[in-house]
Write a protein that holds these residues in place. Sequence first.
Motif, mmCIF file in Angstrom:
data_model
loop_
_atom_site.group_PDB
_atom_site.id
_atom_site.type_symbol
_atom_site.label_atom_id
_atom_site.label_comp_id
_atom_site.label_asym_id
_atom_site.label_seq_id
_atom_site.Cartn_x
_atom_site.Cartn_y
_atom_site.Cartn_z
ATOM 1 N N GLY A 25 33.929 42.762 49.254
ATOM 2 C CA GLY A 25 32.884 42.121 48.453
ATOM 3 C C GLY A 25 31.538 42.802 48.618
ATOM 4 N N GLY A 26 31.250 43.247 49.831
ATOM 5 C CA GLY A 26 29.977 43.920 50.075
ATOM 6 C C GLY A 26 29.884 45.264 49.376
ATOM 7 N N LEU A 27 30.958 46.041 49.431
ATOM 8 C CA LEU A 27 30.942 47.357 48.784
ATOM 9 C C LEU A 27 30.803 47.224 47.263
ATOM 10 N N PHE A 28 31.537 46.276 46.678
ATOM 11 C CA PHE A 28 31.389 46.070 45.235
ATOM 12 C C PHE A 28 30.031 45.455 44.905
ATOM 13 N N GLY A 29 29.487 44.667 45.843
ATOM 14 C CA GLY A 29 28.148 44.122 45.667
ATOM 15 C C GLY A 29 27.085 45.206 45.666
ATOM 16 N N VAL A 30 27.268 46.213 46.525
ATOM 17 C CA VAL A 30 26.336 47.349 46.544
ATOM 18 C C VAL A 30 26.362 48.057 45.198
ATOM 19 N N HIS A 31 27.562 48.258 44.664
ATOM 20 C CA HIS A 31 27.678 48.906 43.356
ATOM 21 C C HIS A 31 26.914 48.119 42.286
ATOM 22 N N CYS A 32 27.117 46.805 42.256
ATOM 23 C CA CYS A 32 26.397 45.975 41.279
ATOM 24 C C CYS A 32 24.898 45.942 41.580
ATOM 25 N N GLY A 67 14.147 44.446 43.157
ATOM 26 C CA GLY A 67 15.357 43.625 43.186
ATOM 27 C C GLY A 67 16.589 44.433 43.549
ATOM 28 N N ARG A 68 16.704 45.605 42.954
ATOM 29 C CA ARG A 68 17.872 46.445 43.233
ATOM 30 C C ARG A 68 17.933 46.853 44.696
ATOM 31 N N SER A 69 16.817 47.285 45.235
ATOM 32 C CA SER A 69 16.820 47.714 46.635
ATOM 33 C C SER A 69 17.133 46.549 47.569
ATOM 34 N N GLY A 70 16.667 45.340 47.224
ATOM 35 C CA GLY A 70 16.967 44.170 48.042
ATOM 36 C C GLY A 70 18.446 43.857 48.087
ATOM 37 N N PHE A 71 19.093 43.882 46.930
ATOM 38 C CA PHE A 71 20.527 43.568 46.887
ATOM 39 C C PHE A 71 21.376 44.695 47.488
ATOM 40 N N VAL A 72 20.966 45.942 47.297
ATOM 41 C CA VAL A 72 21.705 47.055 47.898
ATOM 42 C C VAL A 72 21.598 46.984 49.421
ATOM 43 N N CYS A 73 20.390 46.742 49.928
ATOM 44 C CA CYS A 73 20.217 46.616 51.386
ATOM 45 C C CYS A 73 21.044 45.457 51.936
ATOM 46 N N LEU A 74 21.058 44.347 51.228
ATOM 47 C CA LEU A 74 21.870 43.200 51.648
ATOM 48 C C LEU A 74 23.336 43.593 51.762
ATOM 49 N N HIS A 91 24.142 41.177 32.391
ATOM 50 C CA HIS A 91 23.887 42.604 32.171
ATOM 51 C C HIS A 91 24.954 43.487 32.820
ATOM 52 N N HIS A 92 25.806 42.929 33.642
ATOM 53 C CA HIS A 92 26.887 43.703 34.265
ATOM 54 C C HIS A 92 28.147 43.755 33.400
ATOM 55 N N LEU A 93 28.200 42.942 32.366
ATOM 56 C CA LEU A 93 29.478 42.753 31.669
ATOM 57 C C LEU A 93 29.990 44.002 30.974
ATOM 58 N N ASP A 94 29.106 44.842 30.468
ATOM 59 C CA ASP A 94 29.570 46.002 29.713
ATOM 60 C C ASP A 94 30.258 47.036 30.596
ATOM 61 N N LEU A 95 29.639 47.389 31.708
ATOM 62 C CA LEU A 95 30.142 48.506 32.505
ATOM 63 C C LEU A 95 30.653 48.104 33.884
ATOM 64 N N ARG A 96 30.273 46.927 34.346
ATOM 65 C CA ARG A 96 30.583 46.588 35.734
ATOM 66 C C ARG A 96 31.308 45.254 35.867
ATOM 67 N N GLU A 97 32.016 44.837 34.847
ATOM 68 C CA GLU A 97 32.698 43.544 34.887
ATOM 69 C C GLU A 97 33.729 43.492 36.006
ATOM 70 N N PHE A 98 34.478 44.567 36.200
ATOM 71 C CA PHE A 98 35.489 44.602 37.260
ATOM 72 C C PHE A 98 34.826 44.486 38.635
ATOM 73 N N SER A 99 33.784 45.292 38.866
ATOM 74 C CA SER A 99 33.072 45.264 40.150
ATOM 75 C C SER A 99 32.497 43.888 40.431
#
Length: 196
Positions: free
Chosen positions: A93-100, A110-117, A40-48
């Motif tokens: 990696g963490g900053l781009f991980g937050v974006h994703c 799920g989103r809040s868990g990965f952003v907090c991580l 689901h990231h491929l369209d807009l967030r492939e670079f990130s």
Amino acid sequence: MTFFPILGRGIFSSLSILIAILSLAIFLIFGVSGFPAMQHHLDLREFSLGIHIICSATALLVMPFQFWSQLRSRRPNVHRGLGRIYGGAVVVGGLFGVHCGFFANGGWIGRSGFVCLGVLWVIVTLVAIQAARVGNIERHRFWIVYSAALTFAAVSLRIQIPLGMVFGLSVPAVYPFVAWTCWVPNLVMIWLWQRR
């Protein structure tokens, strides 16, 4: 020193290096399309996503070597050099991980868990780096194990998702749980280990 509770140093190091190499190999061969759970990231967030994969796998690959006492004592320059690679990889990696993470599977849980991580991973690592820069080695050692526990979330995640599938749960159904369980128990174990 067996830094990671329950797991011995050899298992901890082997799993970290194995997952790092597999992730890098999959990315180099297939690109981000080699990670089906992240399609689901491929369209807009492939670079990130690509930057997150490369940097996170690099941090996971370097991390076990930083806990070898012989390397620290006999080759301090190598330890510092690898530390710079690790720190840089975690921050990027963490900053781009937050974006994703804002677009991850698993709804808001799920989103809040990965952003907090991602946010904690960057902050804890920067605190550990700053302590090393000012020569406060005790504080550096205290915080770097928390950083490593958060880095090890990449391994925990890849163990828990297949376990969830064994119990009949799809990857999207597992994500709200693993977004938290891939890293919170790691931190709890480190906290208990340090208190001991």
